[in-house]
Scaffold this motif. Structure first.
Motif, mmCIF file in Angstrom:
data_model
loop_
_atom_site.group_PDB
_atom_site.id
_atom_site.type_symbol
_atom_site.label_atom_id
_atom_site.label_comp_id
_atom_site.label_asym_id
_atom_site.label_seq_id
_atom_site.Cartn_x
_atom_site.Cartn_y
_atom_site.Cartn_z
ATOM 1 N N ILE A 80 0.823 -1.205 0.000
ATOM 2 C CA ILE A 80 0.000 0.000 0.000
ATOM 3 C C ILE A 80 0.854 1.251 0.000
ATOM 4 O O ILE A 80 2.029 1.227 0.385
ATOM 5 C CB ILE A 80 -0.949 0.051 1.223
ATOM 6 C CG1 ILE A 80 -0.163 -0.035 2.532
ATOM 7 C CG2 ILE A 80 -1.991 -1.027 1.140
ATOM 8 C CD1 ILE A 80 -1.004 0.140 3.784
ATOM 9 N N SER A 81 0.241 2.334 -0.446
ATOM 10 C CA SER A 81 0.789 3.678 -0.290
ATOM 11 C C SER A 81 -0.396 4.623 -0.151
ATOM 12 O O SER A 81 -1.547 4.215 -0.312
ATOM 13 C CB SER A 81 1.689 4.049 -1.475
ATOM 14 O OG SER A 81 0.946 4.135 -2.669
ATOM 15 N N PHE A 82 -0.105 5.877 0.146
ATOM 16 C CA PHE A 82 -1.170 6.831 0.447
ATOM 17 C C PHE A 82 -1.055 8.062 -0.451
ATOM 18 O O PHE A 82 -0.217 8.928 -0.213
ATOM 19 C CB PHE A 82 -1.118 7.216 1.929
ATOM 20 C CG PHE A 82 -1.195 6.009 2.818
ATOM 21 C CD1 PHE A 82 -2.414 5.427 3.101
ATOM 22 C CD2 PHE A 82 -0.039 5.433 3.331
ATOM 23 C CE1 PHE A 82 -2.485 4.290 3.893
ATOM 24 C CE2 PHE A 82 -0.105 4.299 4.131
ATOM 25 C CZ PHE A 82 -1.331 3.728 4.401
ATOM 26 N N PRO A 83 -1.904 8.131 -1.487
ATOM 27 C CA PRO A 83 -1.891 9.290 -2.380
ATOM 28 C C PRO A 83 -2.539 10.504 -1.705
ATOM 29 O O PRO A 83 -3.267 10.373 -0.716
ATOM 30 C CB PRO A 83 -2.710 8.838 -3.589
ATOM 31 C CG PRO A 83 -3.519 7.687 -3.115
ATOM 32 C CD PRO A 83 -2.829 7.102 -1.927
ATOM 33 N N GLU A 84 -2.280 11.669 -2.263
ATOM 34 C CA GLU A 84 -2.854 12.899 -1.712
ATOM 35 C C GLU A 84 -4.333 13.047 -2.069
ATOM 36 O O GLU A 84 -5.059 13.740 -1.382
ATOM 37 C CB GLU A 84 -2.083 14.113 -2.217
ATOM 38 C CG GLU A 84 -0.688 14.210 -1.638
ATOM 39 C CD GLU A 84 0.039 15.455 -2.096
ATOM 40 O OE1 GLU A 84 -0.616 16.421 -2.534
ATOM 41 O OE2 GLU A 84 1.275 15.451 -2.005
ATOM 42 N N ASP A 112 -5.403 9.618 -12.038
ATOM 43 C CA ASP A 112 -4.332 10.033 -12.936
ATOM 44 C C ASP A 112 -3.122 10.590 -12.194
ATOM 45 O O ASP A 112 -2.114 10.922 -12.809
ATOM 46 C CB ASP A 112 -4.850 11.080 -13.927
ATOM 47 C CG ASP A 112 -5.914 10.504 -14.853
ATOM 48 O OD1 ASP A 112 -5.815 9.311 -15.213
ATOM 49 O OD2 ASP A 112 -6.858 11.248 -15.189
ATOM 50 N N ALA A 113 -3.213 10.704 -10.868
ATOM 51 C CA ALA A 113 -2.089 11.219 -10.084
ATOM 52 C C ALA A 113 -0.917 10.244 -10.147
ATOM 53 O O ALA A 113 -1.105 9.026 -10.182
ATOM 54 C CB ALA A 113 -2.513 11.452 -8.645
ATOM 55 N N ASP A 114 0.273 10.776 -10.173
ATOM 56 C CA ASP A 114 1.494 9.983 -10.273
ATOM 57 C C ASP A 114 1.722 9.199 -8.972
ATOM 58 O O ASP A 114 1.886 9.804 -7.907
ATOM 59 C CB ASP A 114 2.673 10.918 -10.534
ATOM 60 C CG ASP A 114 3.979 10.179 -10.727
ATOM 61 O OD1 ASP A 114 3.990 8.926 -10.715
ATOM 62 O OD2 ASP A 114 5.012 10.865 -10.900
ATOM 63 N N PRO A 115 1.740 7.856 -9.026
ATOM 64 C CA PRO A 115 1.946 7.059 -7.810
ATOM 65 C C PRO A 115 3.286 7.313 -7.122
ATOM 66 O O PRO A 115 3.425 7.054 -5.934
ATOM 67 C CB PRO A 115 1.860 5.611 -8.288
ATOM 68 C CG PRO A 115 1.115 5.665 -9.574
ATOM 69 C CD PRO A 115 1.443 7.002 -10.178
ATOM 70 N N THR A 116 4.270 7.818 -7.858
ATOM 71 C CA THR A 116 5.574 8.060 -7.228
ATOM 72 C C THR A 116 5.518 9.215 -6.230
ATOM 73 O O THR A 116 6.446 9.390 -5.449
ATOM 74 C CB THR A 116 6.670 8.338 -8.281
ATOM 75 O OG1 THR A 116 6.324 9.512 -9.018
ATOM 76 C CG2 THR A 116 6.835 7.148 -9.224
ATOM 77 N N THR A 117 4.434 10.004 -6.254
ATOM 78 C CA THR A 117 4.286 11.092 -5.282
ATOM 79 C C THR A 117 3.531 10.646 -4.027
ATOM 80 O O THR A 117 3.333 11.441 -3.110
ATOM 81 C CB THR A 117 3.558 12.298 -5.911
ATOM 82 O OG1 THR A 117 2.220 11.900 -6.261
ATOM 83 C CG2 THR A 117 4.283 12.813 -7.142
ATOM 84 N N ASP A 118 3.110 9.382 -3.978
ATOM 85 C CA ASP A 118 2.412 8.867 -2.798
ATOM 86 C C ASP A 118 3.327 8.889 -1.578
ATOM 87 O O ASP A 118 4.555 8.863 -1.699
ATOM 88 C CB ASP A 118 1.947 7.421 -3.025
ATOM 89 C CG ASP A 118 0.795 7.322 -4.013
ATOM 90 O OD1 ASP A 118 0.359 8.354 -4.549
ATOM 91 O OD2 ASP A 118 0.342 6.184 -4.244
ATOM 92 N N SER A 119 2.701 8.847 -0.425
ATOM 93 C CA SER A 119 3.415 8.857 0.846
ATOM 94 C C SER A 119 3.319 7.482 1.503
ATOM 95 O O SER A 119 2.445 6.686 1.181
ATOM 96 C CB SER A 119 2.780 9.912 1.755
ATOM 97 O OG SER A 119 3.266 9.806 3.062
#
Length: 173
Positions: free
Chosen positions: A89-93, A98-105
């Protein structure tokens, strides 16, 4: 005067012999102002081929966790188990697909106010094409569900049929 639920009872005099001393006691309780966690019960990934380093983290879905209660929901942990499963898992903003998954937290909000929610990106990275399962578990202060689980299923789609290249029959046979 406070957020704690109040209790009591109402006494009704009755001539019904099944009640002790002819008194019916009706319990009363104010609604509890409590947090309540909610999310989909299952997240299902259809067929995904085994991944390698070039295809890792390409197969994902967004889901959401919500506080549908009236008090703040405090999250103490979110865990995918078993450890080392095909899921992560990761946590997007935002819920924007369409948001870039590499920017997830890697961090989730520790508190959700009433009616608030946040997105979770679930990745499926299988090592083979066999069915895979895991559980996403939320630990919180929800008095009805201190541990809340979401089933994760992968490669669990319909069976595939493949025709073998044997000799075809003709209408004369």
């Amino acid at each position: 005067t406070d957020e704690s639920p109040d209790t009591g009872y109402l006494e009704l005099k009755t001539n019904d012999p099944k009640y002790d001393d002819g008194i019916l006691k009706v319990n009363l309780q104010t609604p509890t102002l409590a947090p309540r966690i909610f999310s989909k019960e299952n997240v299902i990934f259809r067929r995904v081929p085994p991944v390698d380093e070039t295809t890792r983290d390409l197969f994902w879905q967004l889901t959401e966790v919500q506080n549908i209660g009236q008090a703040p929901l405090l999250l103490s942990d979110i865990v995918v188990s078993p450890e080392g499963s095909d899921f992560s898992i990761s946590f997007p903003e935002s819920n924007d697909p369409d948001a870039d998954p590499t920017t997830d937290s890697g961090d989730y909000p520790s508190t959700l106010e009433a009616e608030e929610s946040f997105p979770i990106r679930l990745y499926f990275n299988p090592n083979d094409d066999l069915p895979s399962t895991a559980e996403l578990t939320f630990y919180s202060n929800d008095p009805a569900a201190e541990t809340y689980g979401v089933s994760l299923l992968g490669n669990s789609g319909s069976p595939c049929l493949q025709r073998s290249p044997e000799r075809e029959r003709t209408a004369a046979e």
